[in-house]
Motif scaffolding. Structure first.
Motif, PDB file in Angstrom:
ATOM      1  N   LEU A 170       0.733  -1.231  -0.068  1.00  0.00           N
ATOM      2  CA  LEU A 170      -0.035  -0.044   0.039  1.00  0.00           C
ATOM      3  C   LEU A 170       0.798   1.124   0.139  1.00  0.00           C
ATOM      4  O   LEU A 170       0.317   2.312  -0.145  1.00  0.00           O
ATOM      5  N   GLU A 171       2.062   1.124   0.099  1.00  0.00           N
ATOM      6  CA  GLU A 171       2.823   2.368   0.379  1.00  0.00           C
ATOM      7  C   GLU A 171       4.319   2.090  -0.316  1.00  0.00           C
ATOM      8  O   GLU A 171       4.879   0.679  -0.020  1.00  0.00           O
ATOM      9  N   PHE A 172       4.973   2.882  -0.755  1.00  0.00           N
ATOM     10  CA  PHE A 172       6.494   2.579  -1.167  1.00  0.00           C
ATOM     11  C   PHE A 172       7.247   2.227  -0.159  1.00  0.00           C
ATOM     12  O   PHE A 172       7.492   2.638   1.061  1.00  0.00           O
ATOM     13  N   GLN A 173       8.292   1.400  -0.592  1.00  0.00           N
ATOM     14  CA  GLN A 173       9.383   0.992   0.420  1.00  0.00           C
ATOM     15  C   GLN A 173      10.100   1.937   1.332  1.00  0.00           C
ATOM     16  O   GLN A 173      10.657   1.672   2.459  1.00  0.00           O
ATOM     17  N   LEU A 174      10.285   2.974   0.590  1.00  0.00           N
ATOM     18  CA  LEU A 174      11.315   4.170   1.339  1.00  0.00           C
ATOM     19  C   LEU A 174      10.661   5.203   2.235  1.00  0.00           C
ATOM     20  O   LEU A 174      10.400   4.984   3.387  1.00  0.00           O
ATOM     21  N   SER A 175       9.906   5.982   1.561  1.00  0.00           N
ATOM     22  CA  SER A 175       8.789   7.011   2.508  1.00  0.00           C
ATOM     23  C   SER A 175       8.061   7.652   1.688  1.00  0.00           C
ATOM     24  O   SER A 175       8.220   7.758   0.168  1.00  0.00           O
ATOM     25  N   ARG A 176       6.910   8.162   2.136  1.00  0.00           N
ATOM     26  CA  ARG A 176       5.917   8.970   1.360  1.00  0.00           C
ATOM     27  C   ARG A 176       6.673  10.227   0.340  1.00  0.00           C
ATOM     28  O   ARG A 176       6.461  10.341  -0.640  1.00  0.00           O
ATOM     29  N   PHE A 177       7.640  10.946   1.160  1.00  0.00           N
ATOM     30  CA  PHE A 177       8.414  11.960   0.655  1.00  0.00           C
ATOM     31  C   PHE A 177       9.138  11.453  -0.702  1.00  0.00           C
ATOM     32  O   PHE A 177       8.934  12.117  -1.744  1.00  0.00           O
ATOM     33  N   THR A 178       9.826  10.309  -0.455  1.00  0.00           N
ATOM     34  CA  THR A 178      10.693   9.718  -1.676  1.00  0.00           C
ATOM     35  C   THR A 178       9.618   9.435  -2.763  1.00  0.00           C
ATOM     36  O   THR A 178       9.740   9.920  -4.015  1.00  0.00           O
ATOM     37  N   ARG A 179       8.436   8.714  -2.406  1.00  0.00           N
ATOM     38  CA  ARG A 179       7.618   8.549  -3.492  1.00  0.00           C
ATOM     39  C   ARG A 179       7.231   9.739  -4.221  1.00  0.00           C
ATOM     40  O   ARG A 179       7.282   9.684  -5.579  1.00  0.00           O
ATOM     41  N   GLU A 180       6.855  10.807  -3.631  1.00  0.00           N
ATOM     42  CA  GLU A 180       6.198  11.861  -4.268  1.00  0.00           C
ATOM     43  C   GLU A 180       7.382  12.598  -4.921  1.00  0.00           C
ATOM     44  O   GLU A 180       7.082  13.430  -5.916  1.00  0.00           O
ATOM     45  N   THR A 181       8.576  12.283  -4.486  1.00  0.00           N
ATOM     46  CA  THR A 181       9.627  13.083  -5.141  1.00  0.00           C
ATOM     47  C   THR A 181      10.015  12.390  -6.559  1.00  0.00           C
ATOM     48  O   THR A 181      10.592  13.158  -7.568  1.00  0.00           O
ATOM     49  N   ILE A 182      10.091  11.079  -6.505  1.00  0.00           N
ATOM     50  CA  ILE A 182      10.369  10.303  -7.771  1.00  0.00           C
ATOM     51  C   ILE A 182       9.262  10.068  -8.777  1.00  0.00           C
ATOM     52  O   ILE A 182       9.623   9.868  -9.698  1.00  0.00           O
ATOM     53  N   THR A 183       8.235  10.183  -8.077  1.00  0.00           N
ATOM     54  CA  THR A 183       6.797   9.920  -9.120  1.00  0.00           C
ATOM     55  C   THR A 183       7.090  10.906 -10.695  1.00  0.00           C
ATOM     56  O   THR A 183       6.710  10.328 -11.628  1.00  0.00           O
ATOM     57  N   PRO A 184       7.373  12.141 -10.413  1.00  0.00           N
ATOM     58  CA  PRO A 184       7.265  12.949 -11.647  1.00  0.00           C
ATOM     59  C   PRO A 184       8.246  12.195 -12.652  1.00  0.00           C
ATOM     60  O   PRO A 184       8.133  12.315 -13.823  1.00  0.00           O
ATOM     61  N   LEU A 185       9.375  12.030 -12.100  1.00  0.00           N
ATOM     62  CA  LEU A 185      10.554  11.549 -12.900  1.00  0.00           C
ATOM     63  C   LEU A 185      10.058  10.119 -13.760  1.00  0.00           C
ATOM     64  O   LEU A 185      10.538   9.984 -14.729  1.00  0.00           O
ATOM     65  N   VAL A 186       9.698   9.226 -12.744  1.00  0.00           N
ATOM     66  CA  VAL A 186       9.306   7.650 -13.396  1.00  0.00           C
ATOM     67  C   VAL A 186       8.119   7.775 -14.252  1.00  0.00           C
ATOM     68  O   VAL A 186       8.156   7.410 -15.496  1.00  0.00           O
TER      69      VAL A 186
END
Length: 347
Positions: A170-186
C-alpha cells in the motif's frame, strides 16, 4: 467454447482438486492477452449434498490475487477456505504464471485499472451457473495483489462482502516523501520509454528466506519460471502504475466492507544474508503498511504476526500456524456477524 462451459475447466498443474480456466482478454501491443482462473471446490458428503451444507462459508466465494513476480501455488491456503465450505478461486493475472506467454514482458502493465478486465472475467466465470446466485464474495490479495484488490473494491462498492490482505503493498518501501519526489521522474520516463528497466536490486534473499522457513508439514513445489529467485525486471511504465496506486491509497479510499490486514511484526533490510531474514518482512516496511491500511476503509483489522515473512503463509511453522489461526478467528467473526446482519436487514 464459452468461458462458462464446464468442459473449459481443465486439470491444473497443482493436481489434486485444482482445475484451471483460460480467460481471453483480447490483445495489446504484444499480442493476445489471457488471464487464468484456478479453482478448488469444497468436498461435500452425500448428506450435505442432499440436505444442505451447514458450514459457515458454504455460501461464499473467495477470489485470490497474487503479488509481484508471483502466481498462485499455495494449496493449503485454498484448503483453509474449502474446508469451511467456500468455493476458492485464484487469478493468475495477465503476463504472470499460467497466463504468461513467450512473447510478453513478464508482469508488465501500464495502469492498475487495466486489471479490471481480468477481475471482471474471473467474476463472470465464477458466477456462471445457477448455484452461484446470491453468494458472498471475499477478496484475498497478497502484496501487489492486495493493492490491486483494495483499489478495485473501492471503485466497485457493493460487490465484495469482505476483503483480506496479506502484506498488501500500500506504500512505497522508502518513504512517502521519496515516492512523491520520484513519481514525476518515473512518470516522464514511463511516458516516453515505458519499457526502460530499473537496476535489479533483489539479491534473492527473500526467496532464500522462504526456502529456509519451509514447513515440511505444508510442502510446496514452486515453478521458478513463474516465480523466479530474483524478481522479474522492473519497467518504468509498471513502476509508474504502482506509484499512482500508492498515491491513491495515501489520499484515502473507502472500502465499505470489513477488511483484515495480516502483516509481519517487523521488517528487515536485505542488504546481506542473515537468519533474521527468515523471521521478518524483507520486502516492505510493515509499520508504513499498517499506517496506510487505516486509510482504505472505516472497518480495518490489523493482525501483526510475530516471525512472519512477507507472505505470512510462507513463514516458519509457528508463525504460519499463528497466521492461519488469526485469519480463522477473523473470518469466523466476520461471517457470523454478516449473516446476522443479513437476517435482520430489510428485504
Amino acid at each position: 467454447m464459452s468461458r462458462s462451459d464446464p468442459a473449459a475447466w481443465t486439470a491444473d498443474v497443482l493436481g489434486d482438486e485444482f482445475e484451471q480456466l483460460t480467460l481471453p482478454l483480447g490483445s495489446d501491443d504484444e499480442g493476445e492477452v489471457v488471464a487464468t482462473l484456478v479453482r478448488a471446490l469444497p468436498h461435500r458428503t452425500a448428506w450435505q449434498r442432499l440436505f444442505g451444507d451447514g458450514r459457515q462459508l458454504a455460501d461464499t466465494d473467495v477470489l485470490y490475487v497474487h503479488g509481484w513476480s508471483d502466481y498462485f501455488f499455495q494449496k493449503r491456503l485454498a484448503r483453509f477456505w474449502t474446508g469451511r465450505g467456500a468455493r476458492f478461486f485464484a487469478l493468475d493475472l495477465r503476463k504472470y504464471g499460467r497466463s504468461l506467454r513467450d512473447y510478453q514482458t513478464p508482469g508488465y502493465i501500464g495502469s492498475l485499472d487495466d486489471y479490471d478486465r481480468d477481475i471482471a472475467a474471473a467474476l463472470a466465470a465464477m458466477q456462471a451457473g445457477s448455484d452461484a446466485v446470491g453468494r458472498r464474495l471475499v477478496l484475498l490479495g497478497h502484496s501487489t495483489g492486495g493493492l490491486i484488490l483494495s483499489l478495485w473494491a473501492a471503485r466497485n462498492p457493493g460487490v465484495a462482502s469482505a476483503v483480506v490482505l496479506n502484506s498488501p503493498w500500500l506504500e512505497f518501501q522508502l518513504s512517502r516523501f521519496t515516492r512523491e519526489t520520484i513519481t514525476p521522474l518515473v512518470g516522464l520516463r514511463a511516458k516516453y520509454r515505458p519499457l526502460d528497466r530499473a537496476p535489479q536490486v533483489d539479491l534473492g534473499y527473500y526467496t532464500r528466506a522462504q526456502q529456509e522457513a519451509a514447513d515440511p508439514a505444508d510442502p510446496m513445489d514452486v515453478n521458478l519460471a513463474w516465480r523466479p529467485a530474483q524478481t522479474m525486471a522492473v519497467h518504468a511504465g509498471w513502476l509508474h502504475a504502482i506509484l499512482a496506486g500508492h498515491a491513491t491509497i495515501a489520499a484515502g479510499i473507502a472500502i465499505g466492507v470489513p477488511v483484515c490486514v495480516l502483516l509481519s511484526q517487523r521488517s528487515a533490510v536485505p542488504t546481506a544474508w542473515s537468519d533474521d531474514l527468515t523471521r521478518a518482512d524483507s520486502v516492505l516496511v510493515v509499520d508504513d503498511i499498517a499506517r496506510a491500511a487505516l486509510k482504505i476503509g472505516p472497518s480495518v483489522t490489523i493482525e501483526r504476526i510475530d516471525g512472519a515473512l512477507h507472505d505470512v503463509f510462507l513463514s516458519r511453522h509457528d508463525a504460519r500456524e499463528l497466521a492461519y489461526d488469526r485469519l480463522g478467528y477473523w473470518v469466523d467473526g466476520w461471517s457470523a456477524a454478516d449473516r446476522a446482519a443479513r437476517r435482520t436487514s430489510p428485504a
